[in-house]
Design a protein around this motif. Structure first.
Motif, short mmCIF file in Angstrom:
data_model
loop_
_atom_site.label_atom_id
_atom_site.label_comp_id
_atom_site.label_asym_id
_atom_site.label_seq_id
_atom_site.Cartn_x
_atom_site.Cartn_y
_atom_site.Cartn_z
N GLU A 24 0.84 -1.19 0.00
CA GLU A 24 0.00 0.00 0.00
C GLU A 24 0.88 1.25 0.00
O GLU A 24 0.64 2.21 -0.75
N TRP A 27 2.51 1.79 -3.31
CA TRP A 27 1.53 2.27 -4.27
C TRP A 27 1.26 3.76 -4.09
O TRP A 27 1.29 4.54 -5.04
N SER A 30 4.31 5.78 -5.07
CA SER A 30 4.61 5.81 -6.50
C SER A 30 3.68 6.75 -7.25
O SER A 30 3.92 7.09 -8.40
N LEU A 75 5.68 -1.88 -8.39
CA LEU A 75 4.69 -2.94 -8.19
C LEU A 75 4.44 -3.67 -9.51
O LEU A 75 4.41 -3.04 -10.57
N LYS A 80 -0.04 -4.34 -7.83
CA LYS A 80 -0.85 -3.15 -7.95
C LYS A 80 -2.30 -3.46 -7.59
O LYS A 80 -2.97 -2.69 -6.89
N ALA A 83 -2.61 -3.88 -3.90
CA ALA A 83 -2.47 -2.59 -3.23
C ALA A 83 -3.77 -1.80 -3.32
O ALA A 83 -4.19 -1.14 -2.36
N GLN A 84 -4.38 -1.88 -4.49
CA GLN A 84 -5.63 -1.13 -4.67
C GLN A 84 -6.74 -1.68 -3.80
O GLN A 84 -7.57 -0.93 -3.30
N TYR A 87 -6.01 -0.30 -0.41
CA TYR A 87 -6.27 1.14 -0.37
C TYR A 87 -7.76 1.45 -0.47
O TYR A 87 -8.25 2.42 0.11
#
Lengths: 159, 159
Positions: A24, A27, A30, A75, A80, A83-84, A87
């Motif tokens: 997270e 992400w 970035s 990622l 990714k 992570a999404q 998040y």
DNA sequence: TGACAAAATTAGGTTTATCTAATAAATTTA
DNA sequence: TAAATTTATTAGATAAACCTAATTTTGTCA
């Protein structure tokens, strides 16, 4: 191998809270900067660089980041997407805490940071839905919204 | 000594999630049965007895339980008060999840079991307040309650 | 380009919390 | 009450995360 899964792997990512925190953070960073560095991750999570190094190796092994020693941290698609997910939970929770419960924005964020790893997607989505509903009602000036807010503001029990 | 406090001691009890789980379990069990046993705690937390033994020694050192080898397990006053704090958070959360969000009772309980260790008393109290408000409004037949429920029941996103 | 500073890694430890296997104590039962 | 069963403890390991200190790599700049 099992003693851990029972207590740590509670979310739908199959990751520990820690690993979720790392991806997270990567992400989020970035999106803020061109290049994500070990130093930045360490600062963000308030830990030391060697801990980050160790974690990056694990994340690489899991196929969640592309990474070569002393190189860039990026990622993978898989990383990714996980992570999404994390998040997404974070956002629902943070917004619910601040908008509906009326928590200070920083506190709302902190609470979300911790809860995002233990609450299921279903709960987070529902809290997001509740927030959506609430926002619409508030913008319409529904009476119950004001009543709720005053109800929430009563002095909290000292316990 | 500090690397732990940062990530584990997030609640107002000064205990790790694990220690919170133990005293909460002991407290709940001691209301269900006359005598709380190592075996029962192990079964409840789904861990093995040696882990419980180790934890009991720590809890004793912390002054949260009275305990002698092979003997009874009882919370001290201090232990009881901490257990109640944790259980209080648990209740607020569980009820909010089941009554307001409409989660199945078992799921609501599981989510609460995890979240009780990471959400602050303030948040838990506010969620409890929100539930109180909601209950009153529902019993009055307020229209928005029905609207909210139908809003929450929309197909959840597959993600 | 060579020296210095900054960033990252490696090496070696600690703590928490769990496990299995073996042993010991307590309880039940024949 | 002695044997068998159940319950609990000890001993010894493991895994996840973190740390500090020392080393290596990279990057900057005079």
């Amino acid at each position: 191998m099992d003693q851990n899964s029972r207590r740590e792997l509670i979310s739908d990512t199959g990751l520990t809270s820690n690993m979720e925190d790392y991806i997270e953070t990567i992400w989020v960073l970035s999106m803020q900067k061109k290049v994500v560095r070990v130093k930045d991750i360490a600062a963000d999570l308030d830990i030391k660089m060697p801990s980050v190094s160790a974690a990056l190796n694990k994340l690489k092994e899991m196929g969640l980041i592309d990474y070569e020693k002393y190189g860039f941290i990026e990622l993978t698609e898989k990383g990714k997407s996980l992570a999404q997910k994390v998040y997404g939970r974070h956002s629902c929770l943070k917004n619910f805490f601040s908008e509906v419960l009326g928590l200070d924005i920083n506190m709302a964020n902190d609470e979300a940071c911790r809860a995002e790893h233990v609450l299921s997607p279903e709960v987070c989505v529902k809290m997001g839905r509740l927030l959506d509903f609430y926002s619409v009602e508030r913008s319409r000036g529904s009476e119950w919204v004001a009543k709720l807010q005053s109800h929430l503001k009563k002095t909290k029990n000292p316990d």
